[in-house]
Design a protein around this motif. Structure first.
Motif, short mmCIF file in Angstrom:
data_model
loop_
_atom_site.label_atom_id
_atom_site.label_comp_id
_atom_site.label_asym_id
_atom_site.label_seq_id
_atom_site.Cartn_x
_atom_site.Cartn_y
_atom_site.Cartn_z
N ALA A 1 0.69 -1.19 -0.08
CA ALA A 1 0.33 -0.03 0.28
C ALA A 1 0.93 0.89 0.12
CB ALA A 1 -0.72 0.22 1.40
N ILE A 2 0.57 2.30 -0.93
CA ILE A 2 1.19 3.65 -0.32
C ILE A 2 1.35 4.00 1.04
CG2 ILE A 2 0.11 4.28 -2.92
CD1 ILE A 2 -1.60 6.39 -1.72
N VAL A 3 -0.06 3.98 1.85
CA VAL A 3 1.18 4.71 3.33
C VAL A 3 2.31 3.44 3.25
CG1 VAL A 3 -0.35 2.99 4.11
CG2 VAL A 3 0.69 5.43 5.42
N THR A 4 2.23 2.05 3.07
CA THR A 4 3.18 1.45 3.70
C THR A 4 4.89 1.90 2.68
OG1 THR A 4 1.71 -0.55 3.91
CG2 THR A 4 3.99 -0.51 3.83
N VAL A 5 4.50 2.06 1.31
CA VAL A 5 5.97 2.63 1.16
C VAL A 5 6.62 4.09 1.59
CG1 VAL A 5 6.58 3.34 -1.65
CG2 VAL A 5 4.65 1.52 -1.00
N ALA A 6 5.57 5.24 2.23
CA ALA A 6 5.49 6.20 2.05
C ALA A 6 6.49 5.83 3.99
CB ALA A 6 4.72 7.14 2.82
N MET A 7 6.20 5.03 4.70
CA MET A 7 6.87 4.91 6.01
C MET A 7 7.62 4.03 5.77
SD MET A 7 3.08 4.11 8.06
CE MET A 7 3.84 1.91 9.21
N SER A 8 8.24 3.79 5.18
CA SER A 8 9.33 2.59 4.58
C SER A 8 10.62 3.60 4.90
CB SER A 8 9.51 2.29 3.67
OG SER A 8 9.38 3.36 2.16
N ALA A 9 9.96 5.39 4.61
CA ALA A 9 11.08 5.79 5.29
C ALA A 9 11.66 6.52 7.17
CB ALA A 9 10.58 7.60 4.81
N PHE A 10 10.54 5.85 7.54
CA PHE A 10 10.89 4.81 8.62
C PHE A 10 11.43 3.62 9.10
CE2 PHE A 10 6.98 8.00 8.75
CZ PHE A 10 8.26 9.38 9.49
N ASP B 1 8.70 3.61 20.92
CA ASP B 1 8.80 5.28 21.05
C ASP B 1 10.05 6.37 20.95
OD1 ASP B 1 7.11 6.58 22.13
OD2 ASP B 1 7.72 6.37 24.62
N HIS B 2 10.73 6.24 21.21
CA HIS B 2 12.24 6.88 21.43
C HIS B 2 11.96 7.39 19.93
CE1 HIS B 2 15.70 9.11 21.70
NE2 HIS B 2 16.30 7.94 20.99
N LEU B 3 12.08 6.23 18.90
CA LEU B 3 11.57 6.59 17.42
C LEU B 3 10.18 7.23 17.15
CD1 LEU B 3 13.82 3.30 16.11
CD2 LEU B 3 14.21 5.28 15.91
N ASN B 4 9.84 7.78 17.48
CA ASN B 4 7.99 7.94 17.58
C ASN B 4 7.50 7.21 17.02
OD1 ASN B 4 8.76 10.51 18.83
ND2 ASN B 4 10.43 11.20 17.12
N GLY B 5 8.24 6.21 16.68
CA GLY B 5 7.23 4.90 15.86
C GLY B 5 5.05 4.93 15.58
N TYR B 6 5.02 5.69 17.06
CA TYR B 6 3.54 5.05 17.29
C TYR B 6 2.66 6.67 16.24
CZ TYR B 6 4.49 1.93 21.43
OH TYR B 6 4.57 1.03 22.10
N SER B 7 3.64 7.32 15.94
CA SER B 7 3.11 8.92 15.51
C SER B 7 3.74 8.72 13.60
CB SER B 7 4.05 10.00 16.08
OG SER B 7 5.02 10.23 15.60
N MET B 8 4.36 8.04 13.06
CA MET B 8 5.24 7.44 11.66
C MET B 8 3.82 7.58 10.98
SD MET B 8 7.16 3.66 11.16
CE MET B 8 6.21 2.25 11.96
N GLN B 9 2.71 6.90 11.58
CA GLN B 9 1.55 6.20 10.46
C GLN B 9 0.63 7.89 9.86
OE1 GLN B 9 -0.65 2.77 10.50
NE2 GLN B 9 -2.52 3.85 9.36
N ALA B 10 0.91 8.01 10.80
CA ALA B 10 -0.33 9.48 10.95
C ALA B 10 0.83 10.33 9.90
CB ALA B 10 -0.55 10.35 12.44
N LYS B 11 2.14 10.24 10.38
CA LYS B 11 3.32 11.64 9.53
C LYS B 11 2.70 11.06 7.97
CE LYS B 11 6.40 12.63 13.35
NZ LYS B 11 8.01 12.46 13.81
N ALA B 12 2.70 10.21 8.15
CA ALA B 12 2.55 9.31 6.34
C ALA B 12 1.58 9.71 5.48
CB ALA B 12 3.07 8.00 6.30
N GLU B 13 0.70 9.74 6.54
CA GLU B 13 -0.63 9.94 6.11
C GLU B 13 -0.92 11.60 5.61
OE1 GLU B 13 -3.72 8.05 8.33
OE2 GLU B 13 -3.37 6.14 7.94
N GLU B 14 -0.33 12.08 6.52
CA GLU B 14 -0.15 13.96 6.49
C GLU B 14 0.05 14.20 5.45
OE1 GLU B 14 1.26 17.84 8.55
OE2 GLU B 14 1.52 15.31 9.68
N VAL B 15 1.72 14.22 5.28
CA VAL B 15 2.64 14.32 3.75
C VAL B 15 1.46 13.60 2.60
CG1 VAL B 15 4.08 14.20 2.52
CG2 VAL B 15 4.77 14.15 5.11
N LEU B 16 1.00 12.43 2.39
CA LEU B 16 0.75 11.76 2.00
C LEU B 16 -0.57 12.56 0.80
CD1 LEU B 16 0.60 8.09 2.19
CD2 LEU B 16 1.67 9.12 -0.27
#
Length: 636
Positions: free
Chosen positions: A81-90, A127-142
């Motif tokens: 999915a495109i959100v998964t591709v975008a999240m591969s940035a993290f 949590d230190h890597l802000n993993g819990y917010s990475m999907q929200a960030k990816a969705e915001e940019v997309l």
């Protein structure tokens, strides 16, 4: 952060770069500009390590990371999915998440304290890597660059090349490299997405290099302009508008320097010629000969601004109305594009059709052209002759034809010389007109297709993204052509500068209705922003200030210039005096050779006295000329 030193790179013996240098600082927002084919994209690939320089070096700091968006990414496909591709940035966060999922799966059947402890550490790291917010960030940019919420979980391979490029752009923006390189990022973005990316890049913490032909985009993002010209990288400390002003100033300074140098050369050559046989001046003569040999020659400015004059001819003038759409509806299955909408194009309308992708702009253009079936009524006016330009027109070019042959076969009735003149306006001159279509670049093919459209003698043009693949000079040519065009046209474009220059009406699609703003794009933009801010006063963004040197800041330069001009004026007067005295001296010498003079003592004595007076005046005039020439030399 990154340093390019004495870079040279050759393609088939032709230098793209020769001893070019550039230093990129951590927060630079650089617009890389220049004519097509000068090596802009090549420079990005050299920096990225895809190509190797022939000589020179590209060095970067240890903490410098590079993200590169280029056209090669269009071919990338995956079932993710495109959100998964975008999240591969993290990357680290995604890897940690996978480890957490693996342990959770094990705990379902193999509970142990070791696994729980390992899980706890991984969750802390996540949590230190802000993993819990990475999907929200990816969705915001997309969503910021144009994807709907429903699209986020669709596989990447289901999207067209342009939309896949947007996903890769989102991934790069989320990676936040210290140097972000973007090659023509706006080619695949609509207006709302372009504005979103502009805002994102303005606030980007790292350095950015952008190759783009979108002037407004560059003006709104960059703080530095680097021009690729004559195998060099010339830097200007400002945005694109500043670059245009500064380049004009530099051209004026260069032309003045060239003219001053040429005058100095002429004066030096006259000095050498006049005193080369004089023993007392031999040292000064030799000094000036050496100075000429060592002189760094200044090149005369060549104006690369293309000014064109098109002569459009219409065999038939249309009536008042070009095309009328009455209660038109258009759907693709369940997807409604237009619903019971009406609008009219009048003679003289120059319409820009703008808005977000997916709203139906290209569909509407085809409806107006009569190439798309619709519900409702489409009425074509009296004597309307249309010509349609779109990117797919490039595919209809006959690849085995030469450029001139392609235009001759277009059936315009124009002579070969007239077609040569048109091609000259589109930067195809001399032997270029005999190039085969198949060897042309994308931008060159676009220029040929545009030339074919403009020679068609149509009184109504339909143009779909005509500035794609055009450099600034080619875009300027098209703008001038459309400004001189006496017919009507409708243009789909996301290029705001282009639209600002050519449109007197704006169309956009909203709520499945075709809306019209009866004014220029700048007026429309002001009106739109005002509405968005609930009728609060909107102040236009101030233009970047160009620091101008005030006269009082450079009195020495002005005094020198004034003094030099006075000296040059005096020098010309002395030269005229020397020429007159030399003529009199030659005349007396000639008289003294005549028998009636040298045979008469009194006449000969009188001639000698006149000769001595003239010779004395000539020596003084030559001494004065030499002194003035030396003074001018000191001021140069």
């Amino acid at each position: 952060m990154l340093s390019i030193t004495n870079l040279s790179y050759y393609i088939g013996g032709r230098p793209l770069y020769e001893d070019a240098s550039l230093f990129i600082k951590p927060k630079d927002k650089i617009g890389l500009i220049g004519l097509n084919g000068r090596g802009k994209s090549t420079l990005l690939k050299l920096i990225n390590g895809d190509y190797t320089a022939d000589s020179g070096s590209i060095s970067k700091s240890n903490d410098c990371t590079i993200g590169f968006l280029n056209q090669d990414l269009l071919s990338y496909q995956t079932d993710d999915a495109i959100v998964t591709v975008a999240m591969s940035a993290f990357k680290d966060a995604v890897d940690t998440q996978r480890q957490i999922e693996t342990i959770l799966h094990k705990l379902e059947t193999e509970y142990s304290d070791d696994l729980v402890e390992k899980l706890t550490k991984l969750q802390e790291r996540f949590d230190h890597l802000n993993g819990y917010s990475m999907q929200a960030k990816a969705e915001e940019v997309l969503e910021g660059i144009g994807f709907s919420t429903a699209d986020l979980h669709r596989p990447l391979k289901q999207f067209s090349g342009g939309w896949r490029m947007r996903v890769m752009l989102a991934k790069l923006l989320l990676e936040k490299p210290s140097l972000l390189m973007l090659d023509e990022p706006t080619n695949h973005l609509d207006l709302p997405s372009i504005e979103w990316v502009e805002n994102y890049l303005r606030n980007y913490e790292g350095a950015v290099i952008i190759v783009s032909h979108d002037r407004r985009f560059l003006d709104n993002v960059i703080n530095r302009t680097v021009e690729v010209t004559q195998q060099q990288l010339i830097s200007y400390e400002g945005n694109y508008s500043f670059y245009l002003e500064e380049k004009e100033l530099r051209k004026e300074i260069q032309q003045n320097a060239y003219e001053n140098q040429q005058q100095k050369i002429r004066q030096t050559e006259r000095f050498i010629e006049r005193f080369k046989a004089k023993a007392t001046k031999s040292r000064q003569v030799q000094s000036r000969i050496k100075a000429l040999e060592k002189m760094d020659m200044i090149e005369e400015v060549v104006d690369d601004t293309a000014a064109v004059n098109f002569r459009f001819k219409f065999n038939q003038q249309p009536g008042r109305y070009i095309v009328t759409l009455n209660n038109v509806s258009k759907s693709y299955g369940p997807l409604e594009i237009l619903k019971n909408t009406s609008i009219q194009i009048e003679r003289g309308d120059k319409i820009a059709l703008i808005g977000a992708n997916g709203k139906g702009k290209s569909t509407l253009l085809r409806i107006v052209a009569g190439e798309e079936p619709v519900e409702g009524e489409r009425v074509v006016g009296y004597n309307v002759i249309k010509a349609f330009y779109a990117q797919h027109q490039l595919e209809s070019l006959h690849v085995e034809n030469e450029i001139l042959e392609e235009l001759l076969q277009a059936g315009s009735g124009k002579t070969e010389q007239e077609l040569r003149n048109v091609l000259g306006c589109f930067l195809f001159s001399d032997e270029d007109v005999f190039k085969k279509i198949k060897v042309l670049s994308g931008g060159e093919k676009s220029r040929v297709a545009l030339a074919k459209t403009l020679i068609s003698e149509a009184n109504f043009l339909l143009l779909d993204e005509p500035t794609n693949h055009l450099d600034f000079i080619s875009e300027n040519i098209l703008i001038q052509a459309l400004q001189q065009y006496q017919g009507s046209f409708i243009v789909v474009s996301h290029n705001r500068y282009f639209v600002t220059q050519i449109a007197n009406k704006i169309w956009y699609i909203e709520d499945k209705q075709i809306k019209e703003y009866p004014g220029t794009y700048e007026e429309y933009e002001f009106w739109r922003k005002k509405n968005e801010l609930n009728n609060t006063e909107v102040k236009p963004e101030p233009k970047p200030k160009v620091e101008k040197v005030q006269p009082e800041q450079r009195p020495k330069a002005i005094n020198n210039e004034s003094q030099r001009k006075t000296l040059e004026k005096n020098l010309r007067k002395v030269e005229e005096e020397i020429e007159q005295l030399q003529a009199k001296k030659n005349k007396i010498e000639l008289e003294m050779t005549q028998p009636e003079v040298y045979g008469d003592f009194n006449k000969m004595q009188k001639a000698k006295n006149e000769f001595n007076v003239i010779e004395d005046k000539l020596q003084k005039a030559n001494a004065e000329w030499e002194q003035i020439a030396i003074e001018i030399d000191k001021l140069s």
